[in-house]
Design a protein around this motif. Structure first.
Motif, PDB file in Angstrom:
ATOM      1  N   THR A 104       0.836  -1.196   0.000  1.00 15.62           N
ATOM      2  CA  THR A 104       0.000   0.000   0.000  1.00 15.62           C
ATOM      3  C   THR A 104       0.877   1.256   0.000  1.00 15.62           C
ATOM      4  O   THR A 104       2.104   1.177   0.091  1.00 15.62           O
ATOM      5  CB  THR A 104      -0.914  -0.004   1.232  1.00 15.62           C
ATOM      6  N   LEU A 105       0.233   2.400  -0.058  1.00 13.15           N
ATOM      7  CA  LEU A 105       0.968   3.665  -0.134  1.00 13.15           C
ATOM      8  C   LEU A 105       1.821   3.950   1.102  1.00 13.15           C
ATOM      9  O   LEU A 105       2.953   4.416   0.964  1.00 13.15           O
ATOM     10  CB  LEU A 105      -0.006   4.816  -0.380  1.00 13.15           C
ATOM     11  N   PRO A 106       1.325   3.723   2.331  1.00 15.75           N
ATOM     12  CA  PRO A 106       2.219   3.947   3.474  1.00 15.75           C
ATOM     13  C   PRO A 106       3.491   3.108   3.417  1.00 15.75           C
ATOM     14  O   PRO A 106       4.571   3.593   3.758  1.00 15.75           O
ATOM     15  CB  PRO A 106       1.348   3.566   4.677  1.00 15.75           C
ATOM     16  N   LEU A 107       3.383   1.861   2.968  1.00 15.66           N
ATOM     17  CA  LEU A 107       4.581   1.045   2.802  1.00 15.66           C
ATOM     18  C   LEU A 107       5.449   1.590   1.677  1.00 15.66           C
ATOM     19  O   LEU A 107       6.681   1.573   1.760  1.00 15.66           O
ATOM     20  CB  LEU A 107       4.195  -0.404   2.505  1.00 15.66           C
ATOM     21  N   GLY A 108       4.801   2.083   0.622  1.00 15.65           N
ATOM     22  CA  GLY A 108       5.558   2.667  -0.482  1.00 15.65           C
ATOM     23  C   GLY A 108       6.321   3.905  -0.052  1.00 15.65           C
ATOM     24  O   GLY A 108       7.449   4.139  -0.495  1.00 15.65           O
ATOM     25  N   VAL A 109       5.732   4.713   0.822  1.00 17.95           N
ATOM     26  CA  VAL A 109       6.434   5.893   1.332  1.00 17.95           C
ATOM     27  C   VAL A 109       7.661   5.485   2.130  1.00 17.95           C
ATOM     28  O   VAL A 109       8.740   6.068   1.985  1.00 17.95           O
ATOM     29  CB  VAL A 109       5.471   6.740   2.193  1.00 17.95           C
ATOM     30  N   ALA A 110       7.523   4.460   2.970  1.00 22.08           N
ATOM     31  CA  ALA A 110       8.660   4.003   3.760  1.00 22.08           C
ATOM     32  C   ALA A 110       9.764   3.434   2.871  1.00 22.08           C
ATOM     33  O   ALA A 110      10.950   3.724   3.067  1.00 22.08           O
ATOM     34  CB  ALA A 110       8.208   2.952   4.774  1.00 22.08           C
ATOM     35  N   ASN A 111       9.380   2.614   1.887  1.00 27.60           N
ATOM     36  CA  ASN A 111      10.379   2.047   0.980  1.00 27.60           C
ATOM     37  C   ASN A 111      11.025   3.131   0.118  1.00 27.60           C
ATOM     38  O   ASN A 111      12.237   3.093  -0.136  1.00 27.60           O
ATOM     39  CB  ASN A 111       9.730   0.984   0.090  1.00 27.60           C
ATOM     40  N   PHE A 112      10.236   4.085  -0.331  1.00 26.40           N
ATOM     41  CA  PHE A 112      10.774   5.175  -1.142  1.00 26.40           C
ATOM     42  C   PHE A 112      11.757   6.008  -0.333  1.00 26.40           C
ATOM     43  O   PHE A 112      12.794   6.441  -0.850  1.00 26.40           O
ATOM     44  CB  PHE A 112       9.631   6.046  -1.655  1.00 26.40           C
ATOM     45  N   SER A 113      11.442   6.229   0.934  1.00 30.03           N
ATOM     46  CA  SER A 113      12.345   6.999   1.784  1.00 30.03           C
ATOM     47  C   SER A 113      13.656   6.258   2.005  1.00 30.03           C
ATOM     48  O   SER A 113      14.727   6.873   2.079  1.00 30.03           O
ATOM     49  CB  SER A 113      11.672   7.292   3.129  1.00 30.03           C
ATOM     50  N   THR A 114      13.594   4.924   2.099  1.00 28.39           N
ATOM     51  CA  THR A 114      14.809   4.144   2.313  1.00 28.39           C
ATOM     52  C   THR A 114      15.656   4.077   1.054  1.00 28.39           C
ATOM     53  O   THR A 114      16.882   4.223   1.102  1.00 28.39           O
ATOM     54  CB  THR A 114      14.435   2.719   2.773  1.00 28.39           C
ATOM     55  N   GLU A 115      15.000   3.867  -0.090  1.00 27.30           N
ATOM     56  CA  GLU A 115      15.747   3.742  -1.338  1.00 27.30           C
ATOM     57  C   GLU A 115      16.313   5.081  -1.815  1.00 27.30           C
ATOM     58  O   GLU A 115      17.345   5.123  -2.474  1.00 27.30           O
ATOM     59  CB  GLU A 115      14.822   3.164  -2.421  1.00 27.30           C
ATOM     60  N   HIS A 116      15.613   6.172  -1.496  1.00 30.32           N
ATOM     61  CA  HIS A 116      16.038   7.490  -1.950  1.00 30.32           C
ATOM     62  C   HIS A 116      16.344   8.370  -0.734  1.00 30.32           C
ATOM     63  O   HIS A 116      15.833   9.482  -0.596  1.00 30.32           O
ATOM     64  CB  HIS A 116      14.957   8.144  -2.812  1.00 30.32           C
ATOM     65  N   ALA A 117      17.180   7.844   0.150  1.00 26.89           N
ATOM     66  CA  ALA A 117      17.492   8.565   1.380  1.00 26.89           C
ATOM     67  C   ALA A 117      18.171   9.894   1.108  1.00 26.89           C
ATOM     68  O   ALA A 117      18.027  10.853   1.866  1.00 26.89           O
ATOM     69  CB  ALA A 117      18.372   7.697   2.287  1.00 26.89           C
ATOM     70  N   GLN A 118      18.947   9.978   0.014  1.00 23.10           N
ATOM     71  CA  GLN A 118      19.633  11.224  -0.308  1.00 23.10           C
ATOM     72  C   GLN A 118      18.742  12.206  -1.063  1.00 23.10           C
ATOM     73  O   GLN A 118      19.060  13.386  -1.146  1.00 23.10           O
ATOM     74  CB  GLN A 118      20.890  10.917  -1.147  1.00 23.10           C
ATOM     75  N   ASP A 119      17.638  11.714  -1.630  1.00 26.23           N
ATOM     76  CA  ASP A 119      16.730  12.573  -2.387  1.00 26.23           C
ATOM     77  C   ASP A 119      15.616  13.041  -1.453  1.00 26.23           C
ATOM     78  O   ASP A 119      14.480  12.573  -1.505  1.00 26.23           O
ATOM     79  CB  ASP A 119      16.160  11.809  -3.582  1.00 26.23           C
ATOM     80  N   THR A 120      15.933  13.982  -0.589  1.00 26.46           N
ATOM     81  CA  THR A 120      14.965  14.443   0.402  1.00 26.46           C
ATOM     82  C   THR A 120      13.772  15.124  -0.249  1.00 26.46           C
ATOM     83  O   THR A 120      12.624  14.925   0.159  1.00 26.46           O
ATOM     84  CB  THR A 120      15.644  15.412   1.385  1.00 26.46           C
ATOM     85  N   ALA A 121      14.013  15.924  -1.272  1.00 21.71           N
ATOM     86  CA  ALA A 121      12.913  16.614  -1.950  1.00 21.71           C
ATOM     87  C   ALA A 121      11.966  15.624  -2.621  1.00 21.71           C
ATOM     88  O   ALA A 121      10.742  15.787  -2.573  1.00 21.71           O
ATOM     89  CB  ALA A 121      13.476  17.597  -2.976  1.00 21.71           C
ATOM     90  N   GLY A 122      12.515  14.574  -3.231  1.00 21.92           N
ATOM     91  CA  GLY A 122      11.661  13.556  -3.835  1.00 21.92           C
ATOM     92  C   GLY A 122      10.835  12.809  -2.805  1.00 21.92           C
ATOM     93  O   GLY A 122       9.668  12.484  -3.043  1.00 21.92           O
ATOM     94  N   VAL A 123      11.429  12.544  -1.644  1.00 26.33           N
ATOM     95  CA  VAL A 123      10.694  11.868  -0.567  1.00 26.33           C
ATOM     96  C   VAL A 123       9.544  12.740  -0.075  1.00 26.33           C
ATOM     97  O   VAL A 123       8.426  12.254   0.162  1.00 26.33           O
ATOM     98  CB  VAL A 123      11.654  11.511   0.584  1.00 26.33           C
ATOM     99  N   LEU A 124       9.779  14.042   0.073  1.00 26.72           N
ATOM    100  CA  LEU A 124       8.715  14.952   0.507  1.00 26.72           C
ATOM    101  C   LEU A 124       7.599  15.023  -0.529  1.00 26.72           C
ATOM    102  O   LEU A 124       6.411  15.077  -0.170  1.00 26.72           O
ATOM    103  CB  LEU A 124       9.301  16.337   0.765  1.00 26.72           C
ATOM    104  N   ALA A 125       7.948  15.027  -1.807  1.00 25.75           N
ATOM    105  CA  ALA A 125       6.925  15.046  -2.853  1.00 25.75           C
ATOM    106  C   ALA A 125       6.100  13.765  -2.835  1.00 25.75           C
ATOM    107  O   ALA A 125       4.858  13.804  -2.948  1.00 25.75           O
ATOM    108  CB  ALA A 125       7.584  15.245  -4.219  1.00 25.75           C
ATOM    109  N   PHE A 126       6.753  12.618  -2.689  1.00 24.49           N
ATOM    110  CA  PHE A 126       6.042  11.337  -2.640  1.00 24.49           C
ATOM    111  C   PHE A 126       5.114  11.291  -1.425  1.00 24.49           C
ATOM    112  O   PHE A 126       3.960  10.852  -1.518  1.00 24.49           O
ATOM    113  CB  PHE A 126       7.046  10.185  -2.587  1.00 24.49           C
ATOM    114  N   THR A 127       5.605  11.757  -0.276  1.00 21.02           N
ATOM    115  CA  THR A 127       4.795  11.751   0.941  1.00 21.02           C
ATOM    116  C   THR A 127       3.579  12.659   0.806  1.00 21.02           C
ATOM    117  O   THR A 127       2.469  12.307   1.225  1.00 21.02           O
ATOM    118  CB  THR A 127       5.648  12.194   2.129  1.00 21.02           C
ATOM    119  N   THR A 128       3.768  13.828   0.209  1.00 21.34           N
ATOM    120  CA  THR A 128       2.652  14.760   0.038  1.00 21.34           C
ATOM    121  C   THR A 128       1.574  14.181  -0.862  1.00 21.34           C
ATOM    122  O   THR A 128       0.375  14.254  -0.552  1.00 21.34           O
ATOM    123  CB  THR A 128       3.164  16.082  -0.542  1.00 21.34           C
ATOM    124  N   LEU A 129       1.960  13.596  -1.966  1.00 22.16           N
ATOM    125  CA  LEU A 129       0.976  13.009  -2.884  1.00 22.16           C
ATOM    126  C   LEU A 129       0.261  11.821  -2.248  1.00 22.16           C
ATOM    127  O   LEU A 129      -0.907  11.563  -2.559  1.00 22.16           O
ATOM    128  CB  LEU A 129       1.673  12.583  -4.182  1.00 22.16           C
TER     129      LEU A 129
END
Length: 299
Positions: A248-273
């Protein structure tokens, strides 16, 4: 001949203390208490602040976030949101969350109203005890029984399936559903049911044709609460859904944050959407939720 002199009436004397008290109370009500406003502003800032920060952070680059973490986007960057929206992973996770939330909401509404109906309309031994059991279910969150629940789901062969997540979520949402729906069903006049039975309607017919439409505000309330809770659920999907295609999306946010730990702006965009669908749905149904809860309290 002089005209008769009519004695002038004395002006009505107002109750000055009472008038001042009313004026003072109305002014105090209109102006409000500054301390209350200050506390409200602090609570609003603590609640809305992280959401606004994440939404604005998605429009910035990682360099901007490193130089000024709390600044405004300068310039505004839209590539972070575009990358998330154009990725197939985001839409697959959103579809999974939608299916699980809809199944959970359907089970909650159907099972909840069927459980609340006899507790509200029938008189039998142990009715209040049974309702007390449902009420006590509010004291036991999902996290308390997560380990035995996972073992049960595994033994039933429902791991890595949508039903393995939706059914437990619906079961733990039933206590709140029964507590909200029971007053709606009890508030319906007995004469209405008697008239329907005289006209030839069965109890099941009265339930489907008359009682359910009249309890619509309560059903909308429990449905919205169940949908939002399922959309934001994290722990149960984490244990049940191991396949990346079923997450689901909450799991996707956690995985996205782990895989793109250096891409903070991308993580914030994914979390917002990921927050937007549940937030928009809740705000759109806010008035119905409030009216439904008011009806439950009055009932």
């Amino acid at each position: 001949m002089s005209a008769p002199v009519v004695p002038s009436e004395k002006p009505a004397v107002l109750d000055e203390p009472a008038t001042r008290r009313r004026r003072r109370s109305s002014n105090a009500f209109a102006g409000g208490n500054p301390i209350v406003y200050a506390i409200a502003l602090v609570v609003v800032a603590m609640t809305v602040g992280p959401v606004v920060y994440a939404a604005l952070g998605g429009f910035r680059t990682n360099a901007q976030l490193a130089m000024n973490p709390v600044g405004m986007p300068d310039p505004w960057v839209f590539t972070n949101y575009i990358d998330v929206i154009t990725s197939g992973t985001f839409w697959r996770l959103a579809m999974n969350s939608t299916v699980i939330a809809l199944v959970t909401t359907l089970v909650v509404c159907v099972a909840g109203v069927m459980a609340a109906y006899p507790l509200a309309r029938y008189t039998f031994a142990g009715r209040e005890v049974l309702f007390l059991i449902f009420t006590l279910g509010l004291l036991f969150p999902l996290t308390v029984a997560i380990i035995p629940l996972f073992l049960m789901i595994r033994d039933l062969g429902l791991t890595n399936s949508f039903l393995g997540v939706a059914l437990p979520q619906a079961a733990f949402a039933l206590p709140m559903t029964v507590v909200i729906l029971r007053p709606f069903l009890r508030a319906l006049p007995v004469e209405l049911e008697e008239a329907a039975l005289i006209d030839g309607a069965s109890r099941i017919g009265f339930f489907w044709r008359i009682l359910l439409p009249l309890s619509g505000p309560g059903l909308v309330t429990v449905g919205v609460l169940a949908f939002v809770a399922s959309w934001n659920a994290y722990l149960l999907p984490l244990l049940i859904l191991s396949s990346p295609n079923a997450q689901t999306l909450p799991l996707g946010v956690a995985n996205f944050s782990t895989e793109h730990a250096q891409d903070t702006a991308g993580v914030l965009a994914f979390t917002t959407l990921a927050m937007i669908p549940a937030l928009v749905f809740f705000l759109a149904m806010e008035k119905r939720i409030v009216s439904g809860l008011q009806g439950a309290v009055k009932g």
